[in-house]
Design a protein around this motif. Structure first.
Motif, PDB file in Angstrom:
ATOM      1  N   UNK A 240      36.423   5.174  20.975  1.00  0.00           N
ATOM      2  CA  UNK A 240      35.281   4.921  20.082  1.00  0.00           C
ATOM      3  C   UNK A 240      34.376   6.156  20.064  1.00  0.00           C
ATOM      4  N   UNK A 241      34.121   6.688  21.239  1.00  0.00           N
ATOM      5  CA  UNK A 241      33.259   7.878  21.340  1.00  0.00           C
ATOM      6  C   UNK A 241      33.848   9.049  20.551  1.00  0.00           C
ATOM      7  N   UNK A 242      35.158   9.271  20.723  1.00  0.00           N
ATOM      8  CA  UNK A 242      35.795  10.390  20.033  1.00  0.00           C
ATOM      9  C   UNK A 242      35.818  10.153  18.516  1.00  0.00           C
ATOM     10  N   UNK A 243      36.013   8.919  18.108  1.00  0.00           N
ATOM     11  CA  UNK A 243      36.000   8.617  16.665  1.00  0.00           C
ATOM     12  C   UNK A 243      34.604   8.843  16.099  1.00  0.00           C
TER      13      UNK A 243
ATOM     14  N   UNK C 166      15.422  19.791  32.818  1.00  0.00           N
ATOM     15  CA  UNK C 166      14.507  20.125  31.725  1.00  0.00           C
ATOM     16  C   UNK C 166      15.126  19.737  30.391  1.00  0.00           C
ATOM     17  N   UNK C 167      16.363  20.154  30.215  1.00  0.00           N
ATOM     18  CA  UNK C 167      17.077  19.825  28.981  1.00  0.00           C
ATOM     19  C   UNK C 167      17.208  18.317  28.821  1.00  0.00           C
ATOM     20  N   UNK C 168      17.523  17.635  29.909  1.00  0.00           N
ATOM     21  CA  UNK C 168      17.698  16.180  29.836  1.00  0.00           C
ATOM     22  C   UNK C 168      16.391  15.483  29.462  1.00  0.00           C
ATOM     23  N   UNK C 169      15.295  15.893  30.081  1.00  0.00           N
ATOM     24  CA  UNK C 169      14.006  15.268  29.781  1.00  0.00           C
ATOM     25  C   UNK C 169      13.674  15.450  28.303  1.00  0.00           C
ATOM     26  N   UNK C 170      13.949  16.631  27.800  1.00  0.00           N
ATOM     27  CA  UNK C 170      13.650  16.870  26.393  1.00  0.00           C
ATOM     28  C   UNK C 170      14.493  15.968  25.486  1.00  0.00           C
ATOM     29  N   UNK C 171      15.754  15.789  25.867  1.00  0.00           N
ATOM     30  CA  UNK C 171      16.626  14.908  25.076  1.00  0.00           C
ATOM     31  C   UNK C 171      16.102  13.472  25.063  1.00  0.00           C
ATOM     32  N   UNK C 243      21.810  12.928  23.457  1.00  0.00           N
ATOM     33  CA  UNK C 243      21.216  11.882  24.299  1.00  0.00           C
ATOM     34  C   UNK C 243      22.194  10.714  24.456  1.00  0.00           C
ATOM     35  N   UNK C 244      22.874  10.372  23.371  1.00  0.00           N
ATOM     36  CA  UNK C 244      23.878   9.309  23.457  1.00  0.00           C
ATOM     37  C   UNK C 244      25.028   9.729  24.366  1.00  0.00           C
ATOM     38  N   UNK C 245      25.390  11.004  24.321  1.00  0.00           N
ATOM     39  CA  UNK C 245      26.457  11.502  25.199  1.00  0.00           C
ATOM     40  C   UNK C 245      26.005  11.427  26.658  1.00  0.00           C
ATOM     41  N   UNK C 246      24.735  11.727  26.901  1.00  0.00           N
ATOM     42  CA  UNK C 246      24.188  11.616  28.261  1.00  0.00           C
ATOM     43  C   UNK C 246      24.242  10.156  28.711  1.00  0.00           C
ATOM     44  N   UNK C 247      23.931   9.257  27.798  1.00  0.00           N
ATOM     45  CA  UNK C 247      24.027   7.832  28.108  1.00  0.00           C
ATOM     46  C   UNK C 247      25.470   7.418  28.356  1.00  0.00           C
ATOM     47  N   UNK C 248      26.384   8.018  27.629  1.00  0.00           N
ATOM     48  CA  UNK C 248      27.799   7.710  27.802  1.00  0.00           C
ATOM     49  C   UNK C 248      28.256   8.097  29.211  1.00  0.00           C
ATOM     50  N   UNK C 249      27.876   9.299  29.624  1.00  0.00           N
ATOM     51  CA  UNK C 249      28.217   9.763  30.986  1.00  0.00           C
ATOM     52  C   UNK C 249      27.730   8.795  32.055  1.00  0.00           C
TER      53      UNK C 249
ATOM     54  N   UNK D 190      17.567   5.567  30.353  1.00  0.00           N
ATOM     55  CA  UNK D 190      18.364   6.798  30.291  1.00  0.00           C
ATOM     56  C   UNK D 190      17.815   7.836  31.268  1.00  0.00           C
ATOM     57  N   UNK D 191      16.491   7.971  31.302  1.00  0.00           N
ATOM     58  CA  UNK D 191      15.879   8.919  32.240  1.00  0.00           C
ATOM     59  C   UNK D 191      16.296   8.580  33.670  1.00  0.00           C
ATOM     60  N   UNK D 192      16.125   7.321  34.030  1.00  0.00           N
ATOM     61  CA  UNK D 192      16.408   6.890  35.396  1.00  0.00           C
ATOM     62  C   UNK D 192      17.855   7.162  35.791  1.00  0.00           C
ATOM     63  N   UNK D 193      18.775   6.771  34.924  1.00  0.00           N
ATOM     64  CA  UNK D 193      20.201   6.937  35.263  1.00  0.00           C
ATOM     65  C   UNK D 193      20.647   8.395  35.224  1.00  0.00           C
ATOM     66  N   UNK D 194      19.870   9.221  34.543  1.00  0.00           N
ATOM     67  CA  UNK D 194      20.238  10.643  34.442  1.00  0.00           C
ATOM     68  C   UNK D 194      19.591  11.455  35.548  1.00  0.00           C
ATOM     69  N   UNK D 195      18.936  10.780  36.483  1.00  0.00           N
ATOM     70  CA  UNK D 195      18.357  11.494  37.618  1.00  0.00           C
ATOM     71  C   UNK D 195      16.952  12.003  37.379  1.00  0.00           C
ATOM     72  N   UNK D 196      16.302  11.515  36.320  1.00  0.00           N
ATOM     73  CA  UNK D 196      14.920  11.909  36.054  1.00  0.00           C
ATOM     74  C   UNK D 196      13.985  10.804  36.545  1.00  0.00           C
ATOM     75  N   UNK D 197      12.771  11.179  36.823  1.00  0.00           N
ATOM     76  CA  UNK D 197      11.777  10.225  37.304  1.00  0.00           C
ATOM     77  C   UNK D 197      11.153   9.525  36.102  1.00  0.00           C
ATOM     78  N   UNK D 198      11.317   8.211  35.951  1.00  0.00           N
ATOM     79  CA  UNK D 198      10.733   7.531  34.788  1.00  0.00           C
ATOM     80  C   UNK D 198       9.219   7.744  34.679  1.00  0.00           C
ATOM     81  N   UNK D 199       8.524   7.813  35.821  1.00  0.00           N
ATOM     82  CA  UNK D 199       7.073   8.016  35.764  1.00  0.00           C
ATOM     83  C   UNK D 199       6.744   9.371  35.129  1.00  0.00           C
ATOM     84  N   UNK D 200       7.573  10.363  35.408  1.00  0.00           N
ATOM     85  CA  UNK D 200       7.342  11.683  34.797  1.00  0.00           C
ATOM     86  C   UNK D 200       7.597  11.609  33.292  1.00  0.00           C
ATOM     87  N   UNK D 201       8.596  10.827  32.908  1.00  0.00           N
ATOM     88  CA  UNK D 201       8.811  10.631  31.470  1.00  0.00           C
ATOM     89  C   UNK D 201       7.544  10.069  30.829  1.00  0.00           C
ATOM     90  N   UNK D 202       6.916   9.089  31.472  1.00  0.00           N
ATOM     91  CA  UNK D 202       5.660   8.543  30.934  1.00  0.00           C
ATOM     92  C   UNK D 202       4.615   9.643  30.776  1.00  0.00           C
TER      93      UNK D 202
END
Lengths: 291, 291, 291, 291
Positions: A240-243, C166-171, C243-249, D190-202
């Motif tokens: 699905x992702x690749x599509x 940094x890149x992730x936070x921006x996404x 961002x969706x790709x990051x969520x996919x990972x 997404x922030x949390x699972x990607x290793x970012x601090x949700x509070x910093x996102x706020x």
């Protein structure tokens, strides 16, 4: 016609057995050589490296589990590239992305060899019965030469043009399948929560315009919330992702596929990635309030 | 067995012709009486009001175009209620929502009559061929009594329990169908934009696990961007909406159906509501950049 | 504090002017050297290669337009790598994906240099006013050393840990923004079609709990269906995709972002990719039936 | 100016206290009369029926909990209709759907009275502080007459035209809010699972172009997975449903709102309907694999 065959997993073994039964001479190789025994009993020869297979046979078919295995068999020491040459054809039936197919194609062509990607539609049972659907792309002359083998392996083969098109066609089919599975699951749950018998829904569906083998096959196990892996959910989600990525490249908006992809991702987040892709059903069922 | 029949639209006419051919005595009524002529030639009697039909026949079947017609035939002057009574059965095969079915059911029951809702799956051709699928609910004794007629009208009938379940089952089926149509359309467009031949996609689909009559029937016209109305898009969208409302009542989350519903709404906003529901394809195709 | 500055596009120029005005010594480089003139008038020095800038300055900041420019400035002949060494710091403020940031980081570290990725939130105006928000990640000691410069460039800087964050936070921020833009657009269209004045909706929104600068800024132009590019739609869509790709990972299901991404893709398919990302509004407006 | 006030729930009490403090004479009624005590201490009169309040006062404001309460106060024995007449104005500030507002409006007008629907944006705190936003629609003369009261109740009032427009405007605002809440929740996860601090996102969000009071208020409790009900999720979901229905009527496709609605439905199916609408966060968080 002497055919080399690389990779004796579930699919590869079924296909090579089929070829032997139909009178083809087959020389096999597998990473774990012991798996070749059963094939030898049926008359196959064995070689110790992909290169040795290619050296011996005019046509070599590969059926590997994933892109990295497909690349390794070609590029590693003792790999296909060491012996591929003008007059020899390499047919990769593994399911890989278009990029991997292109990388292999370029390397084979650079050595003077001929290349065909030929992913298949269908799983273990159709492979054993020679009922696969073959999505071939690449060298058309080679395609025509190996049609006798394709006729044994599949009930139908398509020639789709340039390398990459086989992978793309497979993605499109699997994308439709993944969205349909989600639509089906929603219907089963809606029926159940609305006081209808899900089994009766299956019966009604099977008599109408959207009756299809997948609903018939998966419906009963889904009602029973059992998901023995035929096509693992994580692979369906990857497709699905690749599509969707293919759609992104071509600016095709696909809201249903996108929603279905998120449901498969949710299933992955619930730890269901190794179950059958029909386990996406649990993203709805698991939320059911206790009886 | 003498059967009354109310409503001689496309579906009603096909069904009553079928009953006559199989030896049933049929007394028909239609709002526009002139439409009864053809039936009379085949042996039908005619009455001037629904009430007169009910008075004459033990069983009366109705097949009206929409909920307001279904209500009108029952509640208006000269309507079914004026003659329905103990020992008489009324079978409404119109496609209506559960609320309308309940309203009619309650009125019939209050007069001592018996009621069955019995919407069908299938359109003109299956109606002519007696190949409909009948989704009956309500009075089970009445269901059993009219099975001889149902056997002529459909290839299969289901008894689904309490009134409303027929309408609900039909909504669930149509919801799955609507989501599938969108998934299919996305696949056709993705194939096309990715350089694949949509017709070949149809061929590949037709050989695999998700092959179904709808893809086979609608695919070629969708590729040709032609959408002669078999099932109007606005009706499909209404059914998606009602199915989502049913899910809302029962707290069933249905993200794929919701996305499909929005696509059908978009098609409506493009003025495509009277075309076939496959015209949802235009929500993707119409955005195609000029060649 | 002597600071090197690579890249004098809209953002780079605004930042370096700011640094000069606050008394920093700045040595600039730009691919098109002629663009350095204005900076020189304000007191900047100029070097002919990135390498020369790095050789001269202890700290070098880069602000390039995209990943390929960011990579080129580091890896090409005359690039940063030729002179980076122990005791020198390289701060890349370009918006790049996590992979690009990691590639640059590894190369700088291998030469003994220190690295900080520091993408910013905010566009031209905040850059000129020193009101950017800086999302720094990488070498924490370097982060502390350059805080005086960050205090001039931005109203606030964050240290987010390892390179890539940094890149992730921006996404993540841009993903929320993209979904919000779609929600806003749907509201504007719904108001309009329901007989409400969209301008009044803006007024009401601006007084409530979801009032935000973006609605205030973009609302009036969206109502006027004008989309002068501040943040191009194609870049917003790319960020949604990443961002969706990051969520996919990370197996995070994000149905709203996925739906928003498809709307942006649809806008791209309508040829709106170079307009402002608020042009996603057209995916709804363009379907409006003619007045 | 003597004002009648019907309904002393959280909102009604805060508003009537406010009116008393600003020197209005207020006559109150509440279904549970004991709740009137506190108001009496602040100087209010009490009547035993809505009719008695209307008889006494030229203007009567109602703030009831839901459509059925709003209808009951008007139509039941001792209700508003018994005393409303030419020269008297009735202002309903309850949040009801457009149909309910129309039904009340028609009944009031039939008696010669004047009617204004005036739902508010804002909850308990703004009500106490006279900081509500008032969305009035109906009789414009009446609107002008009661502006002195509206000036005390709210920071701003809007006159939106015909009855129903107040309800519609509120739906549009709540729809945007509901979609935004989902977008926000996806970002936090997404922030949390990607290793970012949700509070910093706020913190980052609060400095940028999409900073808004809701993110600031709800973010910290959502991170803590606590959802004390300010605006119950089931009411938010109902508003999403009604907004989608409004879009359906007007053929407005709203894929983001539809996806958000399904997420709220999923939360309902998880038994979270009585928590705050920010509990939709749990549809993502609850799927988190165990630590």
């Amino acid at each position: 016609m002497e055919i080399g065959f690389l990779g004796l997993g579930i699919m590869g073994k079924a296909i090579s057995v089929n070829l032997l039964r139909h009178g083809f001479k087959v020389t096999v190789w597998n990473r774990t050589l012991s798996k070749c025994g059963e094939l030898v009993e049926l008359g196959a020869s064995v070689e110790e490296t992909p290169a040795a297979v290619v050296k011996k046979c005019q046509y070599t078919i590969a059926m590997l589990s994933d892109p990295s295995a497909a690349l390794s068999v070609v590029f590693d020491k003792g790999g296909v590239l060491e012996q591929i040459s003008s007059g020899k054809g390499y047919i990769d039936m593994s399911t890989v992305d278009a990029d991997t197919a292109s990388k292999i194609s370029e390397a084979i062509l650079a050595k003077g060899g001929q290349f065909l990607e030929a992913p298949v539609s269908g799983s273990k049972k159709p492979a054993e019965d020679g009922q696969l659907v073959i999505l071939a792309a690449g060298n058309e002359a080679l395609y025509k030469e190996v049609i006798p083998a394709f006729n044994v392996i599949g009930k139908k083969s398509f020639y789709l043009g340039q390398v990459g098109n086989g992978a793309k066609m497979k993605l499109v089919v699997n994308m439709i399948m993944g969205s349909m599975m989600n639509a089906f699951s929603e219907g089963l749950v809606l029926a159940d929560r609305s006081g209808l018998e899900p089994q009766v829904l299956l019966d009604v569906l099977d008599l109408g315009g959207i009756a299809n083998p997948m609903f018939k096959l998966k419906g009963p196990t889904m009602i029973g919330r059992s998901y023995p892996p035929a096509f693992p959910l994580k692979h369906q989600q990857k497709d699905m992702r690749l599509a969707l990525a293919l759609g992104d490249e071509n600016a095709v908006s696909m809201p249903i596929a996108a929603a279905a992809n998120e449901a498969f991702k949710k299933a992955r987040s619930m730890g269901l990635g190794d179950l059958d892709f029909s386990a996406v059903h649990e993203t709805l069922e698991a939320l059911k309030p206790p009886h």
